[in-house]
Design a protein around this motif. Structure first.
Motif, PDB file in Angstrom:
ATOM      1  N   SER A 168       0.691  -1.060  -0.049  1.00  0.00           N
ATOM      2  CA  SER A 168      -0.066  -0.071  -0.001  1.00  0.00           C
ATOM      3  C   SER A 168       0.859   1.154  -0.032  1.00  0.00           C
ATOM      4  CB  SER A 168      -0.782   0.198   1.198  1.00  0.00           C
ATOM      5  OG  SER A 168      -1.698  -1.312   1.328  1.00  0.00           O
ATOM      6  N   PRO A 169       0.306   2.332  -0.722  1.00  0.00           N
ATOM      7  CA  PRO A 169       1.454   3.530  -0.780  1.00  0.00           C
ATOM      8  C   PRO A 169       1.258   4.083   0.899  1.00  0.00           C
ATOM      9  CG  PRO A 169      -0.627   3.787  -2.137  1.00  0.00           C
ATOM     10  CD  PRO A 169      -0.749   2.602  -1.374  1.00  0.00           C
ATOM     11  N   MET A 170       2.393   4.418   1.391  1.00  0.00           N
ATOM     12  CA  MET A 170       2.775   4.944   2.761  1.00  0.00           C
ATOM     13  C   MET A 170       3.284   6.292   2.484  1.00  0.00           C
ATOM     14  SD  MET A 170       2.551   2.172   4.278  1.00  0.00           S
ATOM     15  CE  MET A 170       3.405   1.467   5.565  1.00  0.00           C
ATOM     16  N   CYS A 171       2.833   7.030   3.702  1.00  0.00           N
ATOM     17  CA  CYS A 171       3.253   8.489   3.676  1.00  0.00           C
ATOM     18  C   CYS A 171       4.211   8.637   4.858  1.00  0.00           C
ATOM     19  CB  CYS A 171       2.025   9.474   3.819  1.00  0.00           C
ATOM     20  SG  CYS A 171       2.067  11.042   3.971  1.00  0.00           S
ATOM     21  N   TYR A 172       5.280   9.494   4.607  1.00  0.00           N
ATOM     22  CA  TYR A 172       6.399   9.497   5.566  1.00  0.00           C
ATOM     23  C   TYR A 172       6.939  10.893   5.728  1.00  0.00           C
ATOM     24  CZ  TYR A 172       7.220   4.585   4.753  1.00  0.00           C
ATOM     25  OH  TYR A 172       7.144   3.179   4.759  1.00  0.00           O
ATOM     26  N   PRO A 173       7.093  11.567   6.696  1.00  0.00           N
ATOM     27  CA  PRO A 173       8.102  12.726   6.697  1.00  0.00           C
ATOM     28  C   PRO A 173       9.065  12.678   5.808  1.00  0.00           C
ATOM     29  CG  PRO A 173       7.337  12.250   8.998  1.00  0.00           C
ATOM     30  CD  PRO A 173       7.061  11.141   7.970  1.00  0.00           C
ATOM     31  N   ARG A 174       9.616  13.623   4.966  1.00  0.00           N
ATOM     32  CA  ARG A 174      10.362  13.523   3.931  1.00  0.00           C
ATOM     33  C   ARG A 174      11.693  13.173   4.374  1.00  0.00           C
ATOM     34  NH1 ARG A 174      10.522  17.441  -1.010  1.00  0.00           N
ATOM     35  NH2 ARG A 174       8.090  17.125  -0.579  1.00  0.00           N
ATOM     36  N   ASN A 175      12.092  13.623   5.590  1.00  0.00           N
ATOM     37  CA  ASN A 175      13.395  13.469   6.041  1.00  0.00           C
ATOM     38  C   ASN A 175      13.582  12.223   6.922  1.00  0.00           C
ATOM     39  OD1 ASN A 175      11.931  14.258   8.426  1.00  0.00           O
ATOM     40  ND2 ASN A 175      13.396  15.924   9.116  1.00  0.00           N
ATOM     41  N   GLU A 176      12.647  11.406   6.792  1.00  0.00           N
ATOM     42  CA  GLU A 176      12.530  10.057   7.666  1.00  0.00           C
ATOM     43  C   GLU A 176      12.690   8.950   6.674  1.00  0.00           C
ATOM     44  OE1 GLU A 176       9.821   9.992  10.928  1.00  0.00           O
ATOM     45  OE2 GLU A 176      10.467  11.881  11.654  1.00  0.00           O
TER      46      GLU A 176
ATOM     47  N   GLN B  86      10.104   7.818  -9.294  1.00  0.00           N
ATOM     48  CA  GLN B  86       9.324   8.964  -8.931  1.00  0.00           C
ATOM     49  C   GLN B  86       7.990   8.798  -9.967  1.00  0.00           C
ATOM     50  OE1 GLN B  86      10.552  12.796  -8.439  1.00  0.00           O
ATOM     51  NE2 GLN B  86       8.407  13.697  -7.741  1.00  0.00           N
ATOM     52  N   LEU B  87       6.822   8.416  -9.518  1.00  0.00           N
ATOM     53  CA  LEU B  87       5.756   8.369 -10.414  1.00  0.00           C
ATOM     54  C   LEU B  87       5.121   9.696 -10.738  1.00  0.00           C
ATOM     55  CD1 LEU B  87       3.973   5.338  -8.925  1.00  0.00           C
ATOM     56  CD2 LEU B  87       5.495   5.461 -11.040  1.00  0.00           C
ATOM     57  N   GLY B  88       5.097  10.771  -9.567  1.00  0.00           N
ATOM     58  CA  GLY B  88       4.672  12.155  -9.842  1.00  0.00           C
ATOM     59  C   GLY B  88       4.580  12.627  -8.317  1.00  0.00           C
ATOM     60  N   SER B  89       3.580  13.354  -8.008  1.00  0.00           N
ATOM     61  CA  SER B  89       3.421  13.985  -6.782  1.00  0.00           C
ATOM     62  C   SER B  89       2.097  14.112  -6.480  1.00  0.00           C
ATOM     63  CB  SER B  89       4.317  15.211  -6.662  1.00  0.00           C
ATOM     64  OG  SER B  89       3.708  16.171  -7.759  1.00  0.00           O
ATOM     65  N   VAL B  90       1.717  14.375  -5.053  1.00  0.00           N
ATOM     66  CA  VAL B  90       0.688  14.583  -4.553  1.00  0.00           C
ATOM     67  C   VAL B  90       0.599  16.047  -3.830  1.00  0.00           C
ATOM     68  CG1 VAL B  90      -1.382  13.923  -2.764  1.00  0.00           C
ATOM     69  CG2 VAL B  90      -0.125  12.322  -4.197  1.00  0.00           C
ATOM     70  N   ASP B  91       0.171  17.194  -4.399  1.00  0.00           N
ATOM     71  CA  ASP B  91       0.259  18.450  -3.961  1.00  0.00           C
ATOM     72  C   ASP B  91       1.872  18.720  -3.664  1.00  0.00           C
ATOM     73  OD1 ASP B  91      -0.987  20.921  -3.091  1.00  0.00           O
ATOM     74  OD2 ASP B  91      -0.412  20.402  -0.990  1.00  0.00           O
ATOM     75  N   ASP B  92       2.790  18.376  -4.777  1.00  0.00           N
ATOM     76  CA  ASP B  92       4.195  18.652  -4.805  1.00  0.00           C
ATOM     77  C   ASP B  92       4.836  17.852  -3.694  1.00  0.00           C
ATOM     78  OD1 ASP B  92       3.868  20.715  -6.507  1.00  0.00           O
ATOM     79  OD2 ASP B  92       3.328  22.334  -5.305  1.00  0.00           O
ATOM     80  N   GLN B  93       4.234  17.093  -3.223  1.00  0.00           N
ATOM     81  CA  GLN B  93       4.883  16.186  -2.421  1.00  0.00           C
ATOM     82  C   GLN B  93       5.180  14.713  -3.217  1.00  0.00           C
ATOM     83  OE1 GLN B  93       5.713  17.328   0.721  1.00  0.00           O
ATOM     84  NE2 GLN B  93       5.033  18.853  -0.463  1.00  0.00           N
ATOM     85  N   PRO B  94       6.531  14.408  -3.401  1.00  0.00           N
ATOM     86  CA  PRO B  94       6.866  13.166  -4.485  1.00  0.00           C
ATOM     87  C   PRO B  94       6.213  11.916  -3.979  1.00  0.00           C
ATOM     88  CG  PRO B  94       8.905  13.876  -3.013  1.00  0.00           C
ATOM     89  CD  PRO B  94       7.620  14.687  -2.731  1.00  0.00           C
ATOM     90  N   PHE B  95       5.956  11.008  -4.896  1.00  0.00           N
ATOM     91  CA  PHE B  95       5.397   9.654  -4.864  1.00  0.00           C
ATOM     92  C   PHE B  95       6.499   8.689  -5.646  1.00  0.00           C
ATOM     93  CE2 PHE B  95       1.643   7.303  -3.842  1.00  0.00           C
ATOM     94  CZ  PHE B  95       2.005   6.046  -4.270  1.00  0.00           C
ATOM     95  N   TYR B  96       6.904   7.849  -4.843  1.00  0.00           N
ATOM     96  CA  TYR B  96       7.970   6.824  -5.564  1.00  0.00           C
ATOM     97  C   TYR B  96       7.614   5.387  -5.208  1.00  0.00           C
ATOM     98  CZ  TYR B  96      11.462  10.449  -5.092  1.00  0.00           C
ATOM     99  OH  TYR B  96      12.054  11.742  -5.118  1.00  0.00           O
ATOM    100  N   MET B  97       7.900   4.678  -6.186  1.00  0.00           N
ATOM    101  CA  MET B  97       7.509   3.094  -6.158  1.00  0.00           C
ATOM    102  C   MET B  97       8.947   2.586  -6.439  1.00  0.00           C
ATOM    103  SD  MET B  97       4.751   1.051  -8.495  1.00  0.00           S
ATOM    104  CE  MET B  97       3.377   1.831  -7.463  1.00  0.00           C
ATOM    105  N   SER B  98       8.883   1.427  -5.672  1.00  0.00           N
ATOM    106  CA  SER B  98      10.183   0.635  -6.076  1.00  0.00           C
ATOM    107  C   SER B  98      10.029  -0.194  -7.365  1.00  0.00           C
ATOM    108  CB  SER B  98      10.088  -0.756  -5.178  1.00  0.00           C
ATOM    109  OG  SER B  98       9.021  -1.576  -5.350  1.00  0.00           O
ATOM    110  N   PRO B  99      11.098  -0.266  -8.109  1.00  0.00           N
ATOM    111  CA  PRO B  99      11.175  -0.959  -9.324  1.00  0.00           C
ATOM    112  C   PRO B  99      10.283  -2.144  -9.507  1.00  0.00           C
ATOM    113  CG  PRO B  99      13.536  -0.365  -8.669  1.00  0.00           C
ATOM    114  CD  PRO B  99      12.484  -0.202  -7.420  1.00  0.00           C
ATOM    115  N   SER B 100      10.417  -3.024  -8.622  1.00  0.00           N
ATOM    116  CA  SER B 100       9.688  -4.578  -8.661  1.00  0.00           C
ATOM    117  C   SER B 100       8.350  -4.371  -8.665  1.00  0.00           C
ATOM    118  CB  SER B 100      10.140  -5.417  -7.956  1.00  0.00           C
ATOM    119  OG  SER B 100      10.006  -4.946  -6.467  1.00  0.00           O
ATOM    120  N   GLN B 101       7.761  -3.256  -8.045  1.00  0.00           N
ATOM    121  CA  GLN B 101       6.258  -2.855  -7.876  1.00  0.00           C
ATOM    122  C   GLN B 101       6.010  -2.137  -9.075  1.00  0.00           C
ATOM    123  OE1 GLN B 101       4.512  -4.145  -5.638  1.00  0.00           O
ATOM    124  NE2 GLN B 101       2.991  -2.627  -5.230  1.00  0.00           N
TER     125      GLN B 101
END
Length: 80
Positions: free
Chosen positions: A41-49, A58-73
């Protein structure tokens, strides 16, 4: 990859929530790692953690917050 659908979409309610979280925790990062259980499931983290992997996509962003996915996923979900 030009034939792929737009990969990160957010409803107005989701954007409002992201803004609330940013006010409380600072800059955010979304990541979907794959595997089982919570990691799929997509997880949300403080960026510095959270440290993204060198191969994460990087697939895109949500309100300028980046959204990444592992290569296998990404390989499994890239057409959705």
């Amino acid at each position: 990859m030009t034939n792929l659908p737009e990969q990160v979409l957010a409803t107005p309610a989701a954007i409002t929530l992201v803004r609330t979280l940013r006010e409380k925790y600072g800059e955010l990062l979304f990541h979907q790692s794959g595997g089982c259980c919570d990691g799929s499931s997509p997880m949300c983290y403080p960026r510095n953690e959270f440290i993204i992997g060198d191969a994460d996509i990087q697939l895109g962003s949500v309100d300028d917050q980046p959204f990444y996915m592992s290569p296998s996923q990404f390989e499994y979900w890239k057409h959705t």
